[in-house]
Design an enzyme around this catalytic site. Sequence first.
Site, PDB file in Angstrom:
ATOM      1  CD  GLU A  60      -3.031  -1.045   2.218  1.00 43.29           C
ATOM      2  OE1 GLU A  60      -4.227  -1.018   1.926  1.00 43.29           O
ATOM      3  OE2 GLU A  60      -2.623  -1.037   3.400  1.00 43.29           O
TER       4      GLU A  60
HETATM    5  C1  ACM Z   1      -2.383  -5.313   4.077  1.00 43.72           C
HETATM    6  O1  ACM Z   1      -3.485  -5.727   4.503  1.00 43.72           O
HETATM    7  N1  ACM Z   1      -2.214  -4.019   3.807  1.00 43.72           N
HETATM    8  C2  ACM Z   1      -1.300  -6.225   3.858  1.00 43.72           C
END
Ligand code: ACM
Length: 681
Positions: free
Chosen positions: A321
């Site tokens: 992310e």
């Molecule tokens: C995640 O759930 N950002 C690995």
Amino acid sequence: MKKTILVFTVAAVILFQSIAYAGNEPRISFMPVPSHVEYTSGNFRLDESFAVELIGNANVRLFPALTRILHRLVGRTGIFLTNDFITHNPKPENATMTISVARAGLLSVNEDESYSLTVTSQRITLTAETDLGAMHGLETFLQLLDNDSNGYFFQGCFIRDVPRFPWRGLLIDVCRHFMPMEVLKRNIDGMAAVKLNVLHLHLSEDQGFRVECKTFPKLHELGSDGMYYTHEQIRELLAYANARGIRVIPEFDVPSHSTSWFVGYPELASKPGPYAIERHWGVYNPTIDPTKEKTYKFLDAFFKEMSGLFNDEYFHIGGDENTGRHWDENPDIKTFMKKNNIPNNHALQDYFLGRVSKIFQKYHKKIVGWEEVMRQSSSTGTIIQTWREDKVLEEAVRKGYHVIVSRGYYIDLMYSAENHYENDVIPKNLQLSEKETKQILGAEATMWTEFVTPENIDSRIWPRTAAIAERFWSNDNVNDVRDMYRRLDVMSFRLEELGLTHQKNGEMMLRRLTNNADVAALKTFIDVVEPLKEYQRFDKGKDFASYSSYGRVMDAATADARSARVFSWLVNDYLADTTKKLLLDTVASYLKIWKQNHAELIKTIRMSPMLQEIESLSKDLASVAAIGSEAVEMIRSNKRADAHWVKNSLATLQKAKEQRGQCELMVLVPIEKLVTLTQIQ
Ligand code: ACM
């Protein structure tokens, strides 16, 4: 009220007994189910003379493990063993149980965890190559304990057991909400009981940096609100986990999810500081600057320290992310990219991960990263942990990566045990070669803790994770959902025996919500509601943060509303065979309780400000239960419902689907089915 509760209990017992004792199988509740079980005649009767002999040279883990098992055994049976536990090994001729182990196991992937267990009327024999296998066998041995009017006994059997996957993990995020040592320890005990073998600790995040760092002390001093583990505590935890056959994998998430690093060291960031610990939940932009040499100098020293502290050969570096926004907004980073022919942020992240990989090579660690770290140019030496995209698993194994699967096992999303259980680690439609199949090391359930505190974490992990652990250990043909729930009920109280608090804290939370008034009506209500699933709590709630309350009804409700599930099975079974009138009687008894519940619960709600958010949902439960009762009456008397009633009833049911208090009623679909049935009488 008392009378109706009695009706409810009787109905539930009838149903569960009929499920539990349907066939001639012994009523054993294995979880996970062993790979090979043969039942034999001749039970081993437990009495005071029970004595265990350990053979072999692998007793450092096994001796205390056996002592813990014997404590649980006497706790369950009240038996006074005359053999003084195992402090003095019994003479071989007196031993009634023999445990033979060839060697101490290494806590590493692909270590031998198999065991064989034989129970005859005279003797119990547990044999394993490693103590790790023997400890799994001891858990199975305890699961064999049964009782009848003559006392306690072990069912005669021969078991040979081996796990389907070598990596069977649970991730605990200790950053969004810090988890004290005792939370981790009791969860390690729970993991060992269901044969999980990897605790993945998510140790740094925007919201907190949770390990003491001697090289860069401002990481934990300024990034944790004082809530972090010292080196000594980490070593204590590793020893505790090791003693139970569990590896601990640390995760320090880079280059994003890293705000807490920048509170003490803003020079690492892609944008100038100052930074503060993030208090809210979400995906944030602060990201490590991958273009400065001093970043890698820092990371080298940091990872050197942490590689020495954590002893597993694997180290998780996150990599998920990265929004790339702070990279886009930094002209120096743009210049660096141009100068080095780095075309986009994906390639820049790849460059960063390549540099980080080199650091870990020096410290002899293999790295694990979330699926975003899989890039064309990355080394296939990195282990990929899937979490988001369906196609990643296939893509990763085809490219030659080893994989850990977490997609489908996000227990923070509050799906039922059934939902996770039915999700196989290897999707059925995926055709893999033997080599590719072997690249799937296993899987991990993930306990992200935005909405989870030390108080309710156990109820978010357990008992669901026992069903998931079965998915990771047992053959994929072990997939009878109702039998899983029958066994999960048994496993659940066994886990509480180990110190887990999933049920008892839930009950305490209800008492707190009512300010210690009678919780019976609230309990009836909570058994038919579940907290919102997926990311709806982010979308539909207030702006939750570190200091928000997580002690509301939604936090006491669980992902498996038990009465709603049983009710739904009853309705489905009746629809499958409408000659089974007894089922309809049980359906009616549930509906009667729910119809009357609001009149009781409203008295408590009036006096409990925290309960007011569920008032209209409780009222709706009464309304839809009344509709269900009317439907049952029509079905019983073969009366066809008039169209107007059906239309109004379906509209009421539709309206009751609206969430209130971040909870949803789980009985609406089966009641809709009853209403629909009134039209085809
Ligand atoms: C995640 O759930 N950002 C690995």
